[in-house]
Design a protein around this motif. Sequence first.
Motif, PDB file in Angstrom:
ATOM      1  N   ILE A 192       0.853  -1.184   0.000  1.00  0.00           N
ATOM      2  CA  ILE A 192       0.000   0.000   0.000  1.00  0.00           C
ATOM      3  C   ILE A 192       0.891   1.237   0.000  1.00  0.00           C
ATOM      4  O   ILE A 192       2.044   1.179   0.439  1.00  0.00           O
ATOM      5  CB  ILE A 192      -0.964  -0.001   1.220  1.00  0.00           C
ATOM      6  CG1 ILE A 192      -2.089   1.016   1.014  1.00  0.00           C
ATOM      7  CG2 ILE A 192      -0.222   0.239   2.521  1.00  0.00           C
ATOM      8  CD1 ILE A 192      -3.221   0.870   2.021  1.00  0.00           C
ATOM      9  N   LYS A 193       0.380   2.346  -0.523  1.00  0.00           N
ATOM     10  CA  LYS A 193       1.118   3.600  -0.549  1.00  0.00           C
ATOM     11  C   LYS A 193       0.383   4.621   0.291  1.00  0.00           C
ATOM     12  O   LYS A 193      -0.840   4.778   0.175  1.00  0.00           O
ATOM     13  CB  LYS A 193       1.261   4.093  -1.990  1.00  0.00           C
ATOM     14  CG  LYS A 193       2.192   5.290  -2.155  1.00  0.00           C
ATOM     15  CD  LYS A 193       2.326   5.666  -3.629  1.00  0.00           C
ATOM     16  CE  LYS A 193       3.313   6.798  -3.807  1.00  0.00           C
ATOM     17  NZ  LYS A 193       3.439   7.194  -5.244  1.00  0.00           N
ATOM     18  N   ASP A 194       1.105   5.339   1.169  1.00  0.00           N
ATOM     19  CA  ASP A 194       0.451   6.325   2.021  1.00  0.00           C
ATOM     20  C   ASP A 194       0.453   7.699   1.351  1.00  0.00           C
ATOM     21  O   ASP A 194       0.999   7.889   0.260  1.00  0.00           O
ATOM     22  CB  ASP A 194       1.076   6.345   3.421  1.00  0.00           C
ATOM     23  CG  ASP A 194       2.522   6.827   3.443  1.00  0.00           C
ATOM     24  OD1 ASP A 194       2.938   7.539   2.504  1.00  0.00           O
ATOM     25  OD2 ASP A 194       3.237   6.494   4.410  1.00  0.00           O
ATOM     26  N   SER A 195      -0.142   8.663   2.034  1.00  0.00           N
ATOM     27  CA  SER A 195      -0.301  10.007   1.455  1.00  0.00           C
ATOM     28  C   SER A 195       1.023  10.761   1.352  1.00  0.00           C
ATOM     29  O   SER A 195       1.109  11.790   0.687  1.00  0.00           O
ATOM     30  CB  SER A 195      -1.297  10.818   2.291  1.00  0.00           C
ATOM     31  OG  SER A 195      -0.864  10.924   3.642  1.00  0.00           O
ATOM     32  N   TRP A 196       2.057  10.276   2.017  1.00  0.00           N
ATOM     33  CA  TRP A 196       3.372  10.901   1.962  1.00  0.00           C
ATOM     34  C   TRP A 196       4.243  10.313   0.851  1.00  0.00           C
ATOM     35  O   TRP A 196       5.379  10.743   0.650  1.00  0.00           O
ATOM     36  CB  TRP A 196       4.092  10.742   3.305  1.00  0.00           C
ATOM     37  CG  TRP A 196       3.385  11.450   4.420  1.00  0.00           C
ATOM     38  CD1 TRP A 196       2.496  10.907   5.301  1.00  0.00           C
ATOM     39  CD2 TRP A 196       3.495  12.829   4.773  1.00  0.00           C
ATOM     40  NE1 TRP A 196       2.045  11.856   6.181  1.00  0.00           N
ATOM     41  CE2 TRP A 196       2.641  13.052   5.883  1.00  0.00           C
ATOM     42  CE3 TRP A 196       4.229  13.901   4.261  1.00  0.00           C
ATOM     43  CZ2 TRP A 196       2.509  14.296   6.481  1.00  0.00           C
ATOM     44  CZ3 TRP A 196       4.096  15.153   4.859  1.00  0.00           C
ATOM     45  CH2 TRP A 196       3.249  15.333   5.955  1.00  0.00           C
ATOM     46  N   GLY A 197       3.720   9.301   0.133  1.00  0.00           N
ATOM     47  CA  GLY A 197       4.478   8.686  -0.939  1.00  0.00           C
ATOM     48  C   GLY A 197       5.311   7.499  -0.524  1.00  0.00           C
ATOM     49  O   GLY A 197       6.078   6.970  -1.338  1.00  0.00           O
ATOM     50  N   ASN A 198       5.181   7.064   0.736  1.00  0.00           N
ATOM     51  CA  ASN A 198       5.905   5.892   1.202  1.00  0.00           C
ATOM     52  C   ASN A 198       5.147   4.618   0.842  1.00  0.00           C
ATOM     53  O   ASN A 198       3.922   4.583   0.922  1.00  0.00           O
ATOM     54  CB  ASN A 198       6.093   5.934   2.724  1.00  0.00           C
ATOM     55  CG  ASN A 198       6.815   7.176   3.196  1.00  0.00           C
ATOM     56  OD1 ASN A 198       7.906   7.474   2.740  1.00  0.00           O
ATOM     57  ND2 ASN A 198       6.199   7.918   4.108  1.00  0.00           N
ATOM     58  N   PHE A 199       5.876   3.577   0.485  1.00  0.00           N
ATOM     59  CA  PHE A 199       5.276   2.264   0.270  1.00  0.00           C
ATOM     60  C   PHE A 199       5.426   1.441   1.547  1.00  0.00           C
ATOM     61  O   PHE A 199       6.442   1.502   2.228  1.00  0.00           O
ATOM     62  CB  PHE A 199       5.951   1.527  -0.888  1.00  0.00           C
ATOM     63  CG  PHE A 199       5.547   2.029  -2.243  1.00  0.00           C
ATOM     64  CD1 PHE A 199       4.386   1.567  -2.841  1.00  0.00           C
ATOM     65  CD2 PHE A 199       6.316   2.963  -2.918  1.00  0.00           C
ATOM     66  CE1 PHE A 199       3.987   2.020  -4.091  1.00  0.00           C
ATOM     67  CE2 PHE A 199       5.927   3.427  -4.165  1.00  0.00           C
ATOM     68  CZ  PHE A 199       4.761   2.952  -4.745  1.00  0.00           C
ATOM     69  N   TRP A 200       4.380   0.656   1.853  1.00  0.00           N
ATOM     70  CA  TRP A 200       4.397  -0.249   2.993  1.00  0.00           C
ATOM     71  C   TRP A 200       4.190  -1.661   2.476  1.00  0.00           C
ATOM     72  O   TRP A 200       3.267  -1.916   1.712  1.00  0.00           O
ATOM     73  CB  TRP A 200       3.282   0.103   3.985  1.00  0.00           C
ATOM     74  CG  TRP A 200       3.452   1.451   4.621  1.00  0.00           C
ATOM     75  CD1 TRP A 200       3.175   2.662   4.057  1.00  0.00           C
ATOM     76  CD2 TRP A 200       3.942   1.727   5.937  1.00  0.00           C
ATOM     77  NE1 TRP A 200       3.449   3.670   4.946  1.00  0.00           N
ATOM     78  CE2 TRP A 200       3.921   3.122   6.113  1.00  0.00           C
ATOM     79  CE3 TRP A 200       4.384   0.911   6.989  1.00  0.00           C
ATOM     80  CZ2 TRP A 200       4.334   3.730   7.297  1.00  0.00           C
ATOM     81  CZ3 TRP A 200       4.785   1.519   8.164  1.00  0.00           C
ATOM     82  CH2 TRP A 200       4.770   2.911   8.307  1.00  0.00           C
ATOM     83  N   PHE A 201       5.080  -2.576   2.892  1.00  0.00           N
ATOM     84  CA  PHE A 201       4.999  -3.972   2.483  1.00  0.00           C
ATOM     85  C   PHE A 201       4.897  -4.851   3.726  1.00  0.00           C
ATOM     86  O   PHE A 201       5.690  -4.708   4.655  1.00  0.00           O
ATOM     87  CB  PHE A 201       6.255  -4.391   1.697  1.00  0.00           C
ATOM     88  CG  PHE A 201       6.523  -3.572   0.472  1.00  0.00           C
ATOM     89  CD1 PHE A 201       5.911  -3.872  -0.733  1.00  0.00           C
ATOM     90  CD2 PHE A 201       7.399  -2.490   0.508  1.00  0.00           C
ATOM     91  CE1 PHE A 201       6.159  -3.125  -1.873  1.00  0.00           C
ATOM     92  CE2 PHE A 201       7.650  -1.735  -0.624  1.00  0.00           C
ATOM     93  CZ  PHE A 201       7.029  -2.048  -1.813  1.00  0.00           C
ATOM     94  N   SER A 202       3.920  -5.752   3.745  1.00  0.00           N
ATOM     95  CA  SER A 202       3.871  -6.747   4.820  1.00  0.00           C
ATOM     96  C   SER A 202       4.603  -7.998   4.355  1.00  0.00           C
ATOM     97  O   SER A 202       4.627  -8.308   3.165  1.00  0.00           O
ATOM     98  CB  SER A 202       2.427  -7.079   5.197  1.00  0.00           C
ATOM     99  OG  SER A 202       1.751  -7.713   4.121  1.00  0.00           O
TER     100      SER A 202
END
Length: 204
Positions: A76-86
């Motif tokens: 998923i990508k947050d509003s700050w442009g960071n990607f999060w991977f589980s």
Amino acid sequence: GIYISTLGGGLNRYDGETFTIVTREFEDIHDMFLEDGIIWLTSLNKGILRLDLSSSQSQIIDKTHGLSNNHTRAIIKDSWGNFWFSTSGGGVNKYFGQEFEHFTKSDWLPEDYVYDVHVASNSDIWTSHSQSLVRTNKDTTIVYNRLNGYKGGKARVLTEDHLGNIWIGTDINAIYCFDGNQFHQFTRNDGIPGEYIEDIIQDK
């Protein structure tokens, strides 16, 4: 076109008439994220693939680049442009574009097996685990389990509706919905045909 990720058949595209294979560089794909002609894929054991659909240029991002575990699941990508991977066994990874930040059970997670991750509209980060859910922000971390209302076990998917409710799809207990105060369960008695939920999205 429509892009379809598969377990065993790579990434496919449907143009309304025929199916074509886009890439089999990753054959076992768990999740994908498409934005501005770039598609990101998570995989069973190869890490992350970044594919430019216009040029077909690809980049594999794995443990040699700082990823905590090559068994990647949700993205998923947050509003700050960071990607999060589980990941399965490596906690949650936050990707800035150049480097990773890892979050594991030595931080705020109850375990390192994370099945989904969701960044809510209020910036809360939700993660799902084998017997619990975690909601964290810069001030607090709350673990939801049987002791405080969540009895769903392993959640395959976390998503949010337009009212801010968090929807949780599980692998044996159908669907839960968190309204900010309590969890509500939906089962076969409510019309759901199966207890194993793969994904949940909201239409317009």
